[in-house]
Motif scaffolding. Structure first.
Motif, PDB file in Angstrom:
ATOM      1  N   ILE A 188       2.956  -1.100   4.208  1.00 18.32           N
ATOM      2  CA  ILE A 188       2.378   0.133   4.062  1.00 18.32           C
ATOM      3  C   ILE A 188       3.710   0.924   4.000  1.00 18.32           C
ATOM      4  O   ILE A 188       4.573   1.199   4.810  1.00 18.32           O
ATOM      5  CB  ILE A 188       1.572   0.750   5.055  1.00 18.32           C
ATOM      6  N   CYS A 189       4.070   1.478   2.694  1.00 18.59           N
ATOM      7  CA  CYS A 189       5.113   2.227   2.332  1.00 18.59           C
ATOM      8  C   CYS A 189       4.882   3.780   2.228  1.00 18.59           C
ATOM      9  O   CYS A 189       3.877   4.306   1.649  1.00 18.59           O
ATOM     10  CB  CYS A 189       5.878   1.689   1.083  1.00 18.59           C
ATOM     11  N   ILE A 190       5.964   4.446   2.853  1.00 19.81           N
ATOM     12  CA  ILE A 190       6.035   5.809   2.854  1.00 19.81           C
ATOM     13  C   ILE A 190       7.059   6.230   1.973  1.00 19.81           C
ATOM     14  O   ILE A 190       8.301   5.910   2.258  1.00 19.81           O
ATOM     15  CB  ILE A 190       6.046   6.662   4.075  1.00 19.81           C
ATOM     16  N   ARG A 191       6.817   6.958   1.003  1.00 13.42           N
ATOM     17  CA  ARG A 191       7.886   7.482   0.024  1.00 13.42           C
ATOM     18  C   ARG A 191       7.760   8.835  -0.834  1.00 13.42           C
ATOM     19  O   ARG A 191       6.637   9.174  -0.911  1.00 13.42           O
ATOM     20  CB  ARG A 191       8.276   6.182  -1.212  1.00 13.42           C
ATOM     21  N   GLY A 192       8.595   9.445  -0.842  1.00 10.33           N
ATOM     22  CA  GLY A 192       8.539  10.698  -1.811  1.00 10.33           C
ATOM     23  C   GLY A 192       9.029  10.328  -3.275  1.00 10.33           C
ATOM     24  O   GLY A 192       9.931   9.594  -3.474  1.00 10.33           O
ATOM     25  N   GLY A 193       8.287  10.775  -4.091  1.00 14.80           N
ATOM     26  CA  GLY A 193       8.479  10.379  -5.648  1.00 14.80           C
ATOM     27  C   GLY A 193       8.592   9.063  -5.942  1.00 14.80           C
ATOM     28  O   GLY A 193       7.448   8.385  -5.349  1.00 14.80           O
ATOM     29  N   HIS A 194       9.425   8.359  -6.369  1.00 15.01           N
ATOM     30  CA  HIS A 194       9.699   6.971  -6.664  1.00 15.01           C
ATOM     31  C   HIS A 194      10.503   6.005  -5.971  1.00 15.01           C
ATOM     32  O   HIS A 194      10.680   5.150  -6.402  1.00 15.01           O
ATOM     33  CB  HIS A 194       9.732   6.847  -8.285  1.00 15.01           C
ATOM     34  N   GLY A 195      11.075   6.793  -4.775  1.00 18.67           N
ATOM     35  CA  GLY A 195      12.210   6.238  -4.131  1.00 18.67           C
ATOM     36  C   GLY A 195      13.643   6.533  -4.444  1.00 18.67           C
ATOM     37  O   GLY A 195      13.675   6.879  -5.564  1.00 18.67           O
ATOM     38  N   ARG A 204       0.925  -1.130   0.080  1.00 12.86           N
ATOM     39  CA  ARG A 204       0.093  -0.197  -0.050  1.00 12.86           C
ATOM     40  C   ARG A 204       0.811   1.185  -0.110  1.00 12.86           C
ATOM     41  O   ARG A 204       1.711   1.419   1.076  1.00 12.86           O
ATOM     42  CB  ARG A 204      -0.981   0.038   1.146  1.00 12.86           C
ATOM     43  N   HIS A 205       0.824   2.072  -0.951  1.00  9.67           N
ATOM     44  CA  HIS A 205       1.681   3.309  -1.220  1.00  9.67           C
ATOM     45  C   HIS A 205       1.045   4.392  -0.525  1.00  9.67           C
ATOM     46  O   HIS A 205      -0.002   4.917  -1.160  1.00  9.67           O
ATOM     47  CB  HIS A 205       2.030   3.377  -2.675  1.00  9.67           C
ATOM     48  N   TYR A 206       1.244   4.825   0.690  1.00  7.01           N
ATOM     49  CA  TYR A 206       0.422   5.561   1.513  1.00  7.01           C
ATOM     50  C   TYR A 206       0.187   7.026   0.941  1.00  7.01           C
ATOM     51  O   TYR A 206      -0.997   7.338   0.881  1.00  7.01           O
ATOM     52  CB  TYR A 206       1.203   5.646   2.846  1.00  7.01           C
ATOM     53  N   LEU A 207       1.265   7.683   0.608  1.00  6.77           N
ATOM     54  CA  LEU A 207       1.053   8.871  -0.149  1.00  6.77           C
ATOM     55  C   LEU A 207       0.479   8.921  -1.349  1.00  6.77           C
ATOM     56  O   LEU A 207      -0.539   9.770  -1.768  1.00  6.77           O
ATOM     57  CB  LEU A 207       2.410   9.655   0.022  1.00  6.77           C
ATOM     58  N   GLN A 208       0.672   8.014  -2.112  1.00 11.40           N
ATOM     59  CA  GLN A 208      -0.062   7.965  -3.575  1.00 11.40           C
ATOM     60  C   GLN A 208      -1.336   7.439  -3.680  1.00 11.40           C
ATOM     61  O   GLN A 208      -1.951   7.245  -4.862  1.00 11.40           O
ATOM     62  CB  GLN A 208       1.111   6.967  -4.605  1.00 11.40           C
ATOM     63  N   ARG A 209      -1.734   6.698  -2.401  1.00 10.41           N
ATOM     64  CA  ARG A 209      -3.000   6.093  -2.299  1.00 10.41           C
ATOM     65  C   ARG A 209      -3.360   5.022  -3.435  1.00 10.41           C
ATOM     66  O   ARG A 209      -4.336   5.097  -4.043  1.00 10.41           O
ATOM     67  CB  ARG A 209      -4.144   7.452  -2.369  1.00 10.41           C
ATOM     68  N   LYS A 210      -2.368   4.037  -3.615  1.00 10.66           N
ATOM     69  CA  LYS A 210      -2.568   2.896  -4.444  1.00 10.66           C
ATOM     70  C   LYS A 210      -2.138   1.858  -3.699  1.00 10.66           C
ATOM     71  O   LYS A 210      -1.211   1.681  -2.853  1.00 10.66           O
ATOM     72  CB  LYS A 210      -2.182   3.194  -5.935  1.00 10.66           C
ATOM     73  N   ILE A 237       0.975  10.311   9.447  1.00 10.27           N
ATOM     74  CA  ILE A 237       2.058   9.368   8.997  1.00 10.27           C
ATOM     75  C   ILE A 237       3.167   9.107   9.913  1.00 10.27           C
ATOM     76  O   ILE A 237       3.661   8.130   9.800  1.00 10.27           O
ATOM     77  CB  ILE A 237       2.689  10.180   7.676  1.00 10.27           C
ATOM     78  N   SER A 238       3.069   9.700  10.860  1.00  8.37           N
ATOM     79  CA  SER A 238       4.265   9.573  11.918  1.00  8.37           C
ATOM     80  C   SER A 238       3.982   8.236  12.650  1.00  8.37           C
ATOM     81  O   SER A 238       5.129   7.721  13.240  1.00  8.37           O
ATOM     82  CB  SER A 238       4.496  10.717  12.989  1.00  8.37           C
ATOM     83  N   ARG A 239       2.893   7.806  12.784  1.00  9.64           N
ATOM     84  CA  ARG A 239       2.346   6.465  13.374  1.00  9.64           C
ATOM     85  C   ARG A 239       2.616   5.287  12.615  1.00  9.64           C
ATOM     86  O   ARG A 239       2.818   4.173  13.275  1.00  9.64           O
ATOM     87  CB  ARG A 239       0.801   6.554  13.721  1.00  9.64           C
ATOM     88  N   LEU A 240       3.150   5.500  11.302  1.00  6.61           N
ATOM     89  CA  LEU A 240       3.726   4.360  10.695  1.00  6.61           C
ATOM     90  C   LEU A 240       5.283   4.192  10.596  1.00  6.61           C
ATOM     91  O   LEU A 240       5.699   3.266   9.906  1.00  6.61           O
ATOM     92  CB  LEU A 240       3.320   4.530   9.301  1.00  6.61           C
ATOM     93  N   ILE A 241       5.926   4.903  11.437  1.00  7.52           N
ATOM     94  CA  ILE A 241       7.223   4.604  11.795  1.00  7.52           C
ATOM     95  C   ILE A 241       7.355   3.350  12.424  1.00  7.52           C
ATOM     96  O   ILE A 241       6.617   2.830  13.341  1.00  7.52           O
ATOM     97  CB  ILE A 241       7.829   5.658  12.653  1.00  7.52           C
ATOM     98  N   ASP A 242       8.246   2.581  11.790  1.00 14.52           N
ATOM     99  CA  ASP A 242       8.533   1.275  12.359  1.00 14.52           C
ATOM    100  C   ASP A 242       9.956   1.135  12.859  1.00 14.52           C
ATOM    101  O   ASP A 242      11.017   1.394  12.177  1.00 14.52           O
ATOM    102  CB  ASP A 242       8.537   0.230  11.120  1.00 14.52           C
ATOM    103  N   GLY A 243      10.318   0.807  14.124  1.00 13.88           N
ATOM    104  CA  GLY A 243      11.411   0.657  14.684  1.00 13.88           C
ATOM    105  C   GLY A 243      11.470  -0.185  15.828  1.00 13.88           C
ATOM    106  O   GLY A 243      10.545  -0.773  16.332  1.00 13.88           O
TER     107      GLY A 243
END
Length: 308
Positions: A140-147, A46-52, A265-271
């Motif tokens: 669930i992936c958060i990215r700007g642009g295409h990575g 799930r591309h979070y920012l791109q909604r797809k 979006i900050s709640r999706l930080i994985d650590g």
């Protein structure tokens, strides 16, 4: 091109997706439940920012055999897991390896693979600027642009850069080559460790993080102390503007962090506490070598030990 992505967390899953879409023969190494998910459902992101949401079919292996030959191996692991993988990589016949992720021991890892490799190894190190989490069999992936991946060799330019360029030629994914990748990774660690200490204090409950002004002040101050430690030991501060902004404008940085922690979006930080401990333990060696006082870092570290 025959490519192995060693690891199927957020980072490895997104990289595998990019390489599959570019037409390469991609294999993912995963184990246990994750391997079963990939075989049954495919690589679901799930591309979070791109909604797809995308679904890719991918070949899955559970172990890397000595004779399994790949043109490129991307090792997408937590820092605390790299040590267990090194002997497996050393025994494998593949030559071109990229270690991707938080890393405080790049030189030691390269030295190990050079000395113990059954075939000559050429190693690069990188960091993929994506984030996210895994839940219910999907990423669930958060990215700007295409990575993007910041990547470099330790003692010289990457000798297999042409292979890397070929691997990403048909993609919009960006390779940012850096001639001081070890310093870049250590600078990044200075950001990651104090921030994750504070987040883990509050069990990833970001509203509590925002209200904890004392620890946020310690967090920003600890980052500044970390940069001073690196500088005192001769490591370049890179990106230079990053370190200077945190040191010169701590109040502004603190408010920027508060705004970020208020975003969903900050709640999706994985650590993980295991990786945090490993990174902090290694950085403690640098702090010991330096004569720079680190009272705020020490205070966060002491409280983390009490709570763990």
């Amino acid at each position: 091109m025959n490519i192995l992505v060693y690891g199927a967390g957020v980072q490895g899953s997104y990289l595998a997706h990019v390489l599959i879409k570019s037409g390469h023969d991609v294999t993912v190494l995963a184990r246990g439940k994750r391997a079963e998910e990939l075989e049954k459902e495919g690589l679901v992101i799930r591309h979070y920012l791109q909604r797809k949401t995308t679904v890719d079919r991918v070949r899955v292996i559970r172990r890397l055999e000595t004779g399994d030959a790949y043109d490129l191996i991307f090792v997408m692991m937590k820092y605390s897991d790299f040590g267990a993988v090194l002997p497996i990589l050393a025994e494998n016949v593949s030559r071109h390896i990229v270690m991707v992720g938080n890393n405080m021991d790049a030189y030691a890892m390269q030295d190990y693979l050079s000395k113990h490799g059954q075939s000559p190894k050429q190693i690069a190190f990188g960091f993929q600027t994506t984030a996210g989490t895994r839940t219910d069999g999907r990423v669930i992936c958060i990215r700007g642009g295409h990575g993007q991946m910041v990547i470099g060799g330790l003692n010289s330019p990457i000798p297999f850069r042409s292979l890397l360029d070929q691997a990403f030629k048909r993609t919009k994914y960006k390779l940012s080559y850096h001639d001081q990748i070890d310093a870049w990774l250590k600078n990044h660690m200075v950001l990651v460790v104090p921030m994750n200490m504070v987040i883990l204090f509050h069990g990833f409950q970001m509203k509590k993080v925002v209200r904890d002004d004392k620890r946020l002040r310690q967090l920003v101050a600890a980052m500044g102390e970390g940069f001073h430690v690196l500088d005192s030991l001769g490591y370049p501060l890179t990106p230079a503007g990053q370190a200077s902004s945190i040191i010169r404008y701590p109040r502004l940085v603190r408010w920027a962090l508060k705004l970020f922690f208020l975003l969903p979006i900050s709640r999706l930080i994985d650590g993980t506490d295991v990786e945090l401990h490993a990174l902090n333990y290694t950085f403690a060696e640098l702090r010991t070598k330096s004569d720079v006082p680190t009272p705020n870092w020490d205070a966060l570290e002491a409280e983390r030990i009490i709570q763990s």
